[in-house]
Design a protein around this motif. Structure first.
Motif, PDB file in Angstrom:
ATOM      1  N   GLU A 147       2.815  51.531   8.998  1.00 36.53           N
ATOM      2  CA  GLU A 147       1.951  51.972  10.097  1.00 36.53           C
ATOM      3  C   GLU A 147       0.896  50.917  10.407  1.00 36.53           C
ATOM      4  O   GLU A 147       0.643  50.595  11.577  1.00 36.53           O
ATOM      5  N   ALA A 148       0.284  50.360   9.362  1.00 41.41           N
ATOM      6  CA  ALA A 148      -0.753  49.340   9.561  1.00 41.41           C
ATOM      7  C   ALA A 148      -0.169  48.079  10.196  1.00 41.41           C
ATOM      8  O   ALA A 148      -0.764  47.506  11.106  1.00 41.41           O
ATOM      9  N   LEU A 149       1.002  47.651   9.737  1.00 39.04           N
ATOM     10  CA  LEU A 149       1.621  46.446  10.282  1.00 39.04           C
ATOM     11  C   LEU A 149       2.112  46.649  11.714  1.00 39.04           C
ATOM     12  O   LEU A 149       2.114  45.698  12.504  1.00 39.04           O
ATOM     13  N   GLN A 150       2.525  47.871  12.051  1.00 38.48           N
ATOM     14  CA  GLN A 150       2.917  48.146  13.437  1.00 38.48           C
ATOM     15  C   GLN A 150       1.718  48.024  14.379  1.00 38.48           C
ATOM     16  O   GLN A 150       1.853  47.589  15.513  1.00 38.48           O
ATOM     17  N   ARG A 151       0.553  48.424  13.912  1.00 37.46           N
ATOM     18  CA  ARG A 151      -0.663  48.341  14.732  1.00 37.46           C
ATOM     19  C   ARG A 151      -1.164  46.906  14.857  1.00 37.46           C
ATOM     20  O   ARG A 151      -1.679  46.510  15.891  1.00 37.46           O
ATOM     21  N   ASP A 152      -1.051  46.148  13.749  1.00 41.79           N
ATOM     22  CA  ASP A 152      -1.573  44.781  13.746  1.00 41.79           C
ATOM     23  C   ASP A 152      -0.812  43.941  12.722  1.00 41.79           C
ATOM     24  O   ASP A 152      -1.120  43.981  11.521  1.00 41.79           O
TER      25      ASP A 152
END
Length: 160
Positions: free
Chosen positions: A14-19
């Motif tokens: 989720e974090a990597l998808q956002r940034d």
């Protein structure tokens, strides 16, 4: 085959998808891990094929590609050889951002981006209508993008 995600893997994704530019230290803090185990998990997610790559998303209007066209394509014959030929051909056309093989009234749904209507006409004349085997083309122009996301809804995975 689906990879079984635990809660930490889900948070990482989720974090990597956002940034995708987040540092490993920042990512580790977000998911409550130390840096080394976090890095190993990210490496494993790549190795398992869950992460295909990291990209930079551009603003189409700012780079001069404000026109999105959705094209329904119906082939004359829905035989494997013609489907494969169509897919191989359009895979090399940079204007096509997305292509889906569909069920229903048409065979393919394409999303094309171009700078203007003239460029779209050129795309039709010089590429799409020259492909032998197309029976029908129907174009719809986007007036406004209401929602666009590249983030997959991972919260659904752990609720089962």
């Amino acid at each position: 085959m689906a990879y079984l995600l635990d809660a930490i893997d889900k948070k990482i994704l989720e974090a990597l998808q956002r940034d995708a530019t987040i540092s490993n230290i920042e990512l580790a803090e977000k998911v409550c891990l130390s840096a080394s185990p976090c890095s190993r998990r990210v490496k494993n997610l790549y190795e398992q094929g869950l992460i295909k790559g990291a990209v930079t998303l551009l603003e189409p209007n700012r780079v001069g590609l404000p026109v999105s066209v959705f094209i329904q394509v119906t082939l004359s014959h829905q035989v494997k050889k013609e489907l494969q030929a169509f897919e191989a051909t359009i895979s090399n056309w940079p204007e096509i951002m997305e292509c889906y093989l569909m069920t229903g009234e048409f065979d393919y749904l394409l999303r094309v981006v171009v700078p203007d209507l003239y460029a779209y006409q050129e795309f039709l004349d010089q590429k799409l209508t020259k492909f032998m085997g197309i029976g029908h083309i129907k174009s719809s122009f986007s007036l406004k993008q209401v929602r666009y996301s590249t983030e997959l809804p991972l919260e659904q995975l752990l609720q089962k």
